[in-house]
Design a protein around this motif. Structure first.
Motif, PDB file in Angstrom:
ATOM      1  N   GLU A  59       0.825  -1.196   0.000  1.00  0.00           N
ATOM      2  CA  GLU A  59       0.000   0.000   0.000  1.00  0.00           C
ATOM      3  C   GLU A  59       0.866   1.255   0.000  1.00  0.00           C
ATOM      4  OE1 GLU A  59      -4.186   1.241   2.169  1.00  0.00           O
ATOM      5  OE2 GLU A  59      -2.889  -0.289   3.053  1.00  0.00           O
ATOM      6  N   PRO A  62       1.908   5.150  -0.843  1.00  0.00           N
ATOM      7  CA  PRO A  62       1.064   6.341  -0.842  1.00  0.00           C
ATOM      8  C   PRO A  62       0.488   6.609  -2.232  1.00  0.00           C
ATOM      9  CG  PRO A  62       3.389   6.907  -0.577  1.00  0.00           C
ATOM     10  CD  PRO A  62       3.286   5.439  -0.440  1.00  0.00           C
ATOM     11  N   ARG A  63      -0.702   7.215  -2.245  1.00  0.00           N
ATOM     12  CA  ARG A  63      -1.325   7.572  -3.523  1.00  0.00           C
ATOM     13  C   ARG A  63      -0.856   8.970  -3.934  1.00  0.00           C
ATOM     14  NH1 ARG A  63      -7.719   7.612  -3.723  1.00  0.00           N
ATOM     15  NH2 ARG A  63      -7.260   5.513  -2.964  1.00  0.00           N
ATOM     16  N   VAL A  64      -0.485   9.117  -5.195  1.00  0.00           N
ATOM     17  CA  VAL A  64      -0.063  10.426  -5.709  1.00  0.00           C
ATOM     18  C   VAL A  64      -1.307  11.250  -6.009  1.00  0.00           C
ATOM     19  CG1 VAL A  64       1.163  11.643  -7.549  1.00  0.00           C
ATOM     20  CG2 VAL A  64       2.063   9.476  -6.670  1.00  0.00           C
ATOM     21  N   LEU A  65      -1.486  12.337  -5.273  1.00  0.00           N
ATOM     22  CA  LEU A  65      -2.660  13.197  -5.452  1.00  0.00           C
ATOM     23  C   LEU A  65      -2.448  14.199  -6.578  1.00  0.00           C
ATOM     24  CD1 LEU A  65      -3.367  13.933  -1.674  1.00  0.00           C
ATOM     25  CD2 LEU A  65      -4.396  12.158  -3.100  1.00  0.00           C
ATOM     26  N   HIS A  66      -1.240  14.722  -6.692  1.00  0.00           N
ATOM     27  CA  HIS A  66      -0.937  15.657  -7.774  1.00  0.00           C
ATOM     28  C   HIS A  66       0.574  15.759  -7.950  1.00  0.00           C
ATOM     29  CE1 HIS A  66      -0.611  18.420  -4.242  1.00  0.00           C
ATOM     30  NE2 HIS A  66       0.437  18.830  -4.912  1.00  0.00           N
ATOM     31  N   LEU A  81       0.955  13.658  -1.722  1.00  0.00           N
ATOM     32  CA  LEU A  81       0.825  12.222  -1.430  1.00  0.00           C
ATOM     33  C   LEU A  81      -0.182  11.998  -0.315  1.00  0.00           C
ATOM     34  CD1 LEU A  81       4.621  11.227  -1.287  1.00  0.00           C
ATOM     35  CD2 LEU A  81       3.035  10.764  -3.169  1.00  0.00           C
ATOM     36  N   ARG A  82      -0.971  10.914  -0.428  1.00  0.00           N
ATOM     37  CA  ARG A  82      -1.789  10.462   0.697  1.00  0.00           C
ATOM     38  C   ARG A  82      -1.293   9.085   1.112  1.00  0.00           C
ATOM     39  NH1 ARG A  82      -7.098  10.054  -1.142  1.00  0.00           N
ATOM     40  NH2 ARG A  82      -7.403  12.270  -0.691  1.00  0.00           N
ATOM     41  N   ALA A 133      -1.067   5.510   3.473  1.00  0.00           N
ATOM     42  CA  ALA A 133      -2.076   4.501   3.829  1.00  0.00           C
ATOM     43  C   ALA A 133      -2.812   4.869   5.117  1.00  0.00           C
ATOM     44  CB  ALA A 133      -1.401   3.135   3.958  1.00  0.00           C
ATOM     45  N   GLU A 146      -1.821  13.329   4.619  1.00  0.00           N
ATOM     46  CA  GLU A 146      -1.541  13.949   3.326  1.00  0.00           C
ATOM     47  C   GLU A 146      -0.415  14.959   3.483  1.00  0.00           C
ATOM     48  OE1 GLU A 146      -4.946  15.551   1.342  1.00  0.00           O
ATOM     49  OE2 GLU A 146      -6.068  13.663   1.477  1.00  0.00           O
ATOM     50  N   TYR A 200       9.176   5.649   2.391  1.00  0.00           N
ATOM     51  CA  TYR A 200       8.815   6.100   1.053  1.00  0.00           C
ATOM     52  C   TYR A 200       9.650   7.316   0.687  1.00  0.00           C
ATOM     53  CZ  TYR A 200       6.114   7.386  -3.010  1.00  0.00           C
ATOM     54  OH  TYR A 200       5.726   7.690  -4.291  1.00  0.00           O
TER      55      TYR A 200
END
Lengths: 188, 188
Positions: free
Chosen positions: A7, A9-13, A30-31, A33, A37, B68
């Motif tokens: 999991e 981190p999700r790239v937000l922008h 980044l967000r 897990a 943010e 990360y």
């Protein structure tokens, strides 16, 4: 405690914060897990990375170059290195830099590892290449002044480290890795 | 051929090309002893440099952290590190990062060397500190998610290098330098 690969981190922008001839500074949102943010800044250099070459002569000496470094504002000792040109293969770039900076071409080139500098904020990577079976074959370089070439026995790495003008982490790591590589090869 | 220290290039100008929260990109105009003039770009990070700590336990294991890395966009293994805070001494910063990232404090701290990353275009320097006589003494950190701590025998450095998530030149150089330092100390 293990985490991460399942999991990341999700790239937000991703947005460009500043841009110059050589560098682009990006903001990355980044967000994680756990819901946290954050926006990090990172430097995305132009181009496809760099090569750093360990020229190892038959007599066990390595060749380093000493040149003025604009980042630190002093003369620095390090292994020959340079940026990959567009569409240039890693080993071709290694041999080109070798010919330009120390005036030798290698018949035998071995990729040892790809290193990062500061992975938290630099996307840059450097391919470490061991160059052997060296013969004189110079190419004109693009340096603003002639480079000083310094030869040093790889066996005497500890005394090389006592020089104050050898500070570059990539070069020091590459020299140690080369010694390991050669020792392992010689004991097979 | 030796050159340089007697006649380093003259700095013609220094100008800020771009500036963000973390980074400032500078243009540096230089005139070399041979008359060549060139403008280099370099990155001057905010602040006073960084520390990178080698936590060496009594049983011969070192502690690394896996986190990360926004620059490369993947999880990376490396030694504990961080920026020096304003007016903070190097050894104080090393102990603080150690407590924040692996939850130990050191009774014995030794500066091994100061490394650069890419002296041609980064003014950044990193102080390498060996930390020994470790006792549990955690401080809350400022990481966006909990760090994974990885322990590894310093004697097994070659197998550690086979991990693909260990790429950082500073960490690899520091581990090899630590092994040299400990071996030299033990043979005295």
């Amino acid at each position: 405690m293990t985490h991460g690969d399942d999991e990341p981190p999700r790239v937000l922008h991703e947005r460009t914060l500043a841009s110059t001839r050589l560098f682009r500074v990006e903001g990355v949102g980044l967000r994680f897990a756990n819901g946290t943010e954050v926006e990090f800044e990172r430097i995305a250099p132009r181009g496809a990375g760099a090569v750093l070459v360990v020229p190892l002569h038959e007599d066990g000496r390595v060749s380093l170059v000493r040149e003025y470094a604009a980042g630190t504002g002093r003369y620095e000792l390090g292994l020959p290195k340079g940026r990959l040109e567009m569409d240039e293969a890693v080993l071709d770039a290694a041999n080109r830099e070798l010919r330009e900076e120390i005036g030798y071409a290698a018949q035998r080139l071995t990729r040892l590892r790809t290193l990062t500098l500061a992975p938290g904020y630099l996307s840059h990577s450097t391919h470490i290449v061991l160059a052997e079976s060296l013969t004189p074959d110079p190419l004109p370089g693009d340096e603003p002044e002639a480079l000083e070439v310094v030869h040093w026995p790889l066996d005497a790495l500890e005394t090389l480290l006592s020089r104050e003008d050898l500070t570059e982490a990539r070069s020091i790591a590459a020299l140690f890795m080369t010694r390991c590589h050669v020792q392992e090869r010689d004991t097979v």
